[in-house]
Design an enzyme around this catalytic site. Sequence first.
Site, PDB file in Angstrom:
ATOM      1  N   LYS A  28       0.837  -1.205   0.000  1.00 56.27           N
ATOM      2  CA  LYS A  28       0.000   0.000   0.000  1.00 56.27           C
ATOM      3  C   LYS A  28       0.870   1.253   0.000  1.00 56.27           C
ATOM      4  O   LYS A  28       0.660   2.160  -0.802  1.00 56.27           O
ATOM      5  CB  LYS A  28      -0.900  -0.030   1.242  1.00 56.27           C
ATOM      6  CG  LYS A  28      -2.099   0.864   1.174  1.00 56.27           C
ATOM      7  CD  LYS A  28      -2.938   0.745   2.448  1.00 56.27           C
ATOM      8  CE  LYS A  28      -3.742  -0.530   2.492  1.00 56.27           C
ATOM      9  NZ  LYS A  28      -4.325  -0.772   3.832  1.00 56.27           N
ATOM     10  N   ARG A  99      -3.191   3.239   8.620  1.00 52.96           N
ATOM     11  CA  ARG A  99      -3.530   2.055   7.810  1.00 52.96           C
ATOM     12  C   ARG A  99      -2.398   1.032   7.809  1.00 52.96           C
ATOM     13  O   ARG A  99      -1.236   1.378   7.667  1.00 52.96           O
ATOM     14  CB  ARG A  99      -3.803   2.466   6.361  1.00 52.96           C
ATOM     15  CG  ARG A  99      -4.548   3.752   6.233  1.00 52.96           C
ATOM     16  CD  ARG A  99      -4.600   4.242   4.789  1.00 52.96           C
ATOM     17  NE  ARG A  99      -5.297   3.330   3.896  1.00 52.96           N
ATOM     18  CZ  ARG A  99      -5.348   3.503   2.588  1.00 52.96           C
ATOM     19  NH1 ARG A  99      -4.702   4.522   2.014  1.00 52.96           N
ATOM     20  NH2 ARG A  99      -6.007   2.660   1.838  1.00 52.96           N
ATOM     21  N   GLY A 108      -8.472  -8.090   4.644  1.00 55.28           N
ATOM     22  CA  GLY A 108      -9.309  -8.231   5.832  1.00 55.28           C
ATOM     23  C   GLY A 108      -8.595  -8.721   7.072  1.00 55.28           C
ATOM     24  O   GLY A 108      -9.191  -8.893   8.118  1.00 55.28           O
ATOM     25  N   MET A 110      -5.810  -7.283   8.613  1.00 60.11           N
ATOM     26  CA  MET A 110      -5.232  -6.298   9.517  1.00 60.11           C
ATOM     27  C   MET A 110      -6.069  -5.040   9.563  1.00 60.11           C
ATOM     28  O   MET A 110      -7.073  -4.932   8.894  1.00 60.11           O
ATOM     29  CB  MET A 110      -3.802  -6.039   9.128  1.00 60.11           C
ATOM     30  CG  MET A 110      -2.967  -7.269   9.465  1.00 60.11           C
ATOM     31  SD  MET A 110      -1.258  -6.987   9.232  1.00 60.11           S
ATOM     32  CE  MET A 110      -1.274  -6.429   7.578  1.00 60.11           C
ATOM     33  N   ARG A 372      -3.618  -1.447  -6.472  1.00 57.26           N
ATOM     34  CA  ARG A 372      -2.821  -2.669  -6.381  1.00 57.26           C
ATOM     35  C   ARG A 372      -3.225  -3.584  -7.536  1.00 57.26           C
ATOM     36  O   ARG A 372      -4.283  -3.393  -8.134  1.00 57.26           O
ATOM     37  CB  ARG A 372      -3.027  -3.370  -5.049  1.00 57.26           C
ATOM     38  CG  ARG A 372      -4.448  -3.851  -4.891  1.00 57.26           C
ATOM     39  CD  ARG A 372      -4.670  -4.521  -3.538  1.00 57.26           C
ATOM     40  NE  ARG A 372      -6.095  -4.475  -3.233  1.00 57.26           N
ATOM     41  CZ  ARG A 372      -6.614  -4.515  -2.039  1.00 57.26           C
ATOM     42  NH1 ARG A 372      -5.861  -4.604  -0.987  1.00 57.26           N
ATOM     43  NH2 ARG A 372      -7.917  -4.476  -1.863  1.00 57.26           N
ATOM     44  N   HIS A 490      -6.074 -45.030  -5.010  1.00 58.69           N
ATOM     45  CA  HIS A 490      -6.664 -45.571  -6.241  1.00 58.69           C
ATOM     46  C   HIS A 490      -7.689 -44.600  -6.813  1.00 58.69           C
ATOM     47  O   HIS A 490      -7.646 -44.231  -7.982  1.00 58.69           O
ATOM     48  CB  HIS A 490      -7.307 -46.925  -5.935  1.00 58.69           C
ATOM     49  CG  HIS A 490      -7.975 -47.556  -7.114  1.00 58.69           C
ATOM     50  ND1 HIS A 490      -9.314 -47.415  -7.356  1.00 58.69           N
ATOM     51  CD2 HIS A 490      -7.468 -48.281  -8.134  1.00 58.69           C
ATOM     52  CE1 HIS A 490      -9.621 -48.054  -8.479  1.00 58.69           C
ATOM     53  NE2 HIS A 490      -8.518 -48.588  -8.964  1.00 58.69           N
ATOM     54  N   SER A 798      12.362 -43.522 -16.445  1.00 55.16           N
ATOM     55  CA  SER A 798      11.217 -42.686 -16.118  1.00 55.16           C
ATOM     56  C   SER A 798      11.053 -42.760 -14.610  1.00 55.16           C
ATOM     57  O   SER A 798      10.831 -43.830 -14.049  1.00 55.16           O
ATOM     58  CB  SER A 798       9.976 -43.211 -16.828  1.00 55.16           C
ATOM     59  OG  SER A 798       8.863 -42.473 -16.386  1.00 55.16           O
ATOM     60  N   CYS A 865       7.199 -39.462 -14.269  1.00 56.55           N
ATOM     61  CA  CYS A 865       5.822 -39.812 -14.597  1.00 56.55           C
ATOM     62  C   CYS A 865       4.953 -39.958 -13.361  1.00 56.55           C
ATOM     63  O   CYS A 865       3.882 -40.510 -13.421  1.00 56.55           O
ATOM     64  CB  CYS A 865       5.775 -41.095 -15.420  1.00 56.55           C
ATOM     65  SG  CYS A 865       6.302 -42.540 -14.505  1.00 56.55           S
ATOM     66  N   TYR A 885      11.609 -34.651 -20.184  1.00 61.89           N
ATOM     67  CA  TYR A 885      10.162 -34.435 -20.201  1.00 61.89           C
ATOM     68  C   TYR A 885       9.546 -34.724 -18.849  1.00 61.89           C
ATOM     69  O   TYR A 885      10.171 -35.335 -17.979  1.00 61.89           O
ATOM     70  CB  TYR A 885       9.504 -35.321 -21.279  1.00 61.89           C
ATOM     71  CG  TYR A 885       9.507 -36.800 -20.953  1.00 61.89           C
ATOM     72  CD1 TYR A 885       8.455 -37.361 -20.228  1.00 61.89           C
ATOM     73  CD2 TYR A 885      10.543 -37.627 -21.366  1.00 61.89           C
ATOM     74  CE1 TYR A 885       8.457 -38.708 -19.918  1.00 61.89           C
ATOM     75  CE2 TYR A 885      10.545 -38.980 -21.047  1.00 61.89           C
ATOM     76  CZ  TYR A 885       9.499 -39.520 -20.325  1.00 61.89           C
ATOM     77  OH  TYR A 885       9.489 -40.840 -20.010  1.00 61.89           O
TER      78      TYR A 885
HETATM   79  P1  ADP Z   1      -7.704  -2.353   3.771  1.00 62.81           P
HETATM   80  O1  ADP Z   1      -6.277  -2.706   3.621  1.00 62.81           O
HETATM   81  O2  ADP Z   1      -8.474  -3.269   4.653  1.00 62.81           O
HETATM   82  O3  ADP Z   1      -8.360  -2.059   2.454  1.00 62.81           O
HETATM   83  P2  ADP Z   1      -7.363   0.463   4.063  1.00 62.81           P
HETATM   84  O4  ADP Z   1      -6.224   0.966   4.849  1.00 62.81           O
HETATM   85  O5  ADP Z   1      -7.192   0.477   2.608  1.00 62.81           O
HETATM   86  O6  ADP Z   1      -7.731  -0.977   4.589  1.00 62.81           O
HETATM   87  O7  ADP Z   1      -8.580   1.355   4.505  1.00 62.81           O
HETATM   88  C1  ADP Z   1      -9.899   0.957   4.711  1.00 62.81           C
HETATM   89  C2  ADP Z   1     -10.840   1.932   4.011  1.00 62.81           C
HETATM   90  O8  ADP Z   1     -10.642   3.266   4.457  1.00 62.81           O
HETATM   91  C3  ADP Z   1     -10.629   1.945   2.528  1.00 62.81           C
HETATM   92  O9  ADP Z   1     -11.868   2.022   1.893  1.00 62.81           O
HETATM   93  C4  ADP Z   1      -9.848   3.195   2.306  1.00 62.81           C
HETATM   94  O10 ADP Z   1     -10.072   3.726   1.033  1.00 62.81           O
HETATM   95  C5  ADP Z   1     -10.375   4.127   3.382  1.00 62.81           C
HETATM   96  N1  ADP Z   1      -9.381   5.106   3.765  1.00 62.81           N
HETATM   97  C6  ADP Z   1      -8.161   4.848   4.274  1.00 62.81           C
HETATM   98  N2  ADP Z   1      -7.474   5.990   4.498  1.00 62.81           N
HETATM   99  C7  ADP Z   1      -8.299   6.988   4.139  1.00 62.81           C
HETATM  100  C8  ADP Z   1      -8.153   8.425   4.122  1.00 62.81           C
HETATM  101  N3  ADP Z   1      -7.027   9.002   4.506  1.00 62.81           N
HETATM  102  N4  ADP Z   1      -9.188   9.152   3.681  1.00 62.81           N
HETATM  103  C9  ADP Z   1     -10.336   8.546   3.283  1.00 62.81           C
HETATM  104  N5  ADP Z   1     -10.529   7.234   3.273  1.00 62.81           N
HETATM  105  C10 ADP Z   1      -9.521   6.434   3.690  1.00 62.81           C
HETATM  106 MG    MG Z   2      -7.700  -0.971   1.106  1.00 62.27          MG
END
Ligand code: ADP
Ligand code: MG
Length: 908
Positions: A28, A99, A108, A110, A372, A490, A798, A865, A885
Amino acid sequence: MENKKRIYTFGNGKAEGKTEMKNLLGGKGANLAEMNLIGVPVPPGFTITTEVCTEYNKYGRDAIVNVLYDEVKAGIENIENLMNTKFGSEENPCLVSVRSGARVSMPGMMDTVLNLGLNDKVVEGLAKKSNNPRFAWDSYRRFVQMYGDVVLDMKPKNKDDIDPFEEILERIKEEKGVKEDTELELEDLKKLVKEFKKAIKENTKKEFPECPWEQLWGAVMAVFDSWNTDRAKYYRQMNKIPEEWGTAVNVQAMVYGNMGQNSATGVAFTRDAATGEDIFNGEYLINAQGEDVVAGIRTPQQITLEGSKRWAKLAGVSEEERKKNFPSLEEAMPSAYKELSDLETKLENHYSDMQDLEFTVQDGKLWFLQTRVGKRTGAAMVKMAVDMLEEGMIDEKTALLRVEPKKLDELLHPVFEKKALSSAKVMAKGLPASPGAATGKIIFFSDEAEAWKEDGEDIILVRIETSPEDLKGMNLAEGILTARGGMTSHAAVVARGMGKCCVSGAGEIKIDYKKRTLTMDGKVYRQGDWISLNGSTGEIYNGKVATVDPELGGDFEKLMKLSDKYSKMYVRTNADTPEDSRVARKFGAKGIGLCRTEHMFFGGDKIKAIREMILASDLEGRKKALDKLLPIQRQDFEGIFKEMHDLPVTVRLLDPPLHEFVPHESASQKEMADEMGISIQEIELKVKLLKEFNPMLGTRGCRLGNLYPEITQMQTRAIIEAALNLKKQGIKAIPEIMIPLVGEMKEFKMQEEIVRDTAELIFKERNDKIDYLVGTMMEIPRATLTADKVASVAEFFSFGTNDLTQMTYGLSRDDTAALIEEYVKKGIYKNDPFQVLDQDGVGQLVEIGTKRGRSARNNLKVGVCGEHGGEPESVKFCHKIGLDYVSCSPFRIPIARLSAAQAAIEQE
Ligand code: ADP
Ligand code: MG
Ligand code: MG
């Protein structure tokens, strides 16, 4: 702690990091930096490196605050300058998000905290400054909840617990009689904040921290802590992500999608992740923040007009209602949409791959929060790689490396219909023994399969384990489910050969043959009840789940051709029937690497003849039975050689442990007694005498042929005569006769002499001849170590890596599925060695065997094989050690071809 740079800033078109710094900045953070560098609008911020996470785990909170203090302060100041706001200010507040972001995305797993920096005073300032008190308090209530959940650890620990904040929110909405968060008014939001704080006090015995700096440090540490939660650890184990990688922390200025009707938040994909089509698509919500779109609290709207119309049709929403209540972003915010659509193209071009994007519109202005490489299905993966190659976006090698070989599987077998699958219930899980989707009615006995099929029923054969007697039933069934047996049982091997869906070794299911019931997850199924199997995941579903046939488009063919251009190895197939051979040729097999002759005896009357041969008490009896077998075998070989004309076919002479063939049930014992004109007691006695305690290490393979040369003679005759017969028809057969289970050179030599003598005899009889080779299957460790001796007489090797693995590990292929699973879970084994070739041990034997073999015969042809011949990592290993092969079941050929190409490219 050493003196080094721990924080990298970004903002306003500048950045200290870049995409290539993913290891240090996390995915990120690296991409936030990169987006700045290429002129994509991103709120300013900074990234604390992944190395700090590792330091945190070692030295703890205080030491980290100490070492980071100045850099964090400078980072915040940078944000303040660029946004023209002040962190903690009551007049002109600066709010940030904190973040997580590891090297590879862990969806989902962290945590993230939004709107950090608010407190009872700052919220008033934000209200005044924005002239929008509702927005300010909406942000505040979101922040208190997230802070409580993430930093103060109030998030429910298991799925039955209720988030205390959600409980309060639901109650207040109910009291007010509204459904959606957006319907809450200022007073309700204020009440929420108050109650949230009360809940925090009750739960943690501490006040909610009003000081923004305390909030900030708390959130940073919470993100580090989220690296070590159980679910994150479990995810890393599953995906083989090293513990020591750590997560980065991104601190970033907030932008607000919840500022009113001219604000929004959304997610988008630059191409269709399901089909691969070049269609920009995604979802958004007006007046919303962060994860609202994915959280399912409101119905998200489509980004493009086209997508919106398609969605409305599927959802049964009229055009009028769509326009009024669910307009696309294209309609609702045309100028933000225009910018978004320009930038999605820019980002895709920049990264040369499909992107998964997060964005926010604040009061009409567009901001990007993440980009990403997007996850995709197998079909989309192939289509995108080929499309992007043709568009000139990527080169051939990149296109090949873009496709995960394993994912090709999804394209080759029937699949569940998406909609049907979404409502299907998983009842139990077994091993994903042979991929594909199957649905049908349960039957327990193979000999009843035909009757069901004649009535036009789709059936699933459910057995504790299968044996050769089940072959017919397996062949007729849509899918096979067994309670015992591993990936090379089998059932698994035969099913893969047939390209038939199979789930094996489902230990949690209970099968009662007498009552004809199957019990899963407490539910009892009877014969005739519907179940569905996913052989690619091992999942067993309740009831009928509709399936569809896969479509193999031109893109797939293009990718395969391209693979062959780069690979150094070629791919053969394991096939025992003309049908398998035909399928294999269609998938690009360059010959047969393993044709198991005993599999040819499995059907109907053939098994009787082989049983007679085994049960015969003397040479004469055996010869009589072999005479019956000769024409059957010859015909089978003709069929296969015909399909494989002009390509080599490696035929392995009889190999099975004999107990696999003899009749164990009294009905079939009686049948054999009648057939052979002897008493059932005689049959019983013979079956008893043949019983071995370790049949896998018993009288099988070349040992059989050396004890009973007439078997080898008959088989050789069948092979050579078949080839000669075809030659007369102008069809070229290239047989390679393979002697199995050789451990000592002389074992081979003796067999080879029988083969060559028999062949010469036939050449004389027919006054005609063909070319053929005699080689061996390398599957006993001793043979690999004495490979130079073996190769002095054998023309090819083989490696039968199934047996070689079994014997090297001393692990029974048929009895240890549960043990291996446990060992993998405990981390004792990295993988199931029957699925992924053990490069350190078994692989070493393959390498040594190849080297020593070639030292005695430099043109020795060497292949693999075992089941490993279709497993990507194992195929790559085979390339590395210079094999000619690999050979695998027909449906794995494309996987092997692509893996071989990748191995060659990666080695360059
Ligand atoms: P995840 O890795 O679970 O996607 P994110 O860090 O990307 O978590 O953030 C979760 C949500 O919060 C995402 O929808 C992201 O776009 C939003 N978000 C994160 N930082 C900001 C920010 N500075 N301003 C507005 N929205 C944010
Ligand atoms: Mg995100
Ligand atoms: Mg073997």
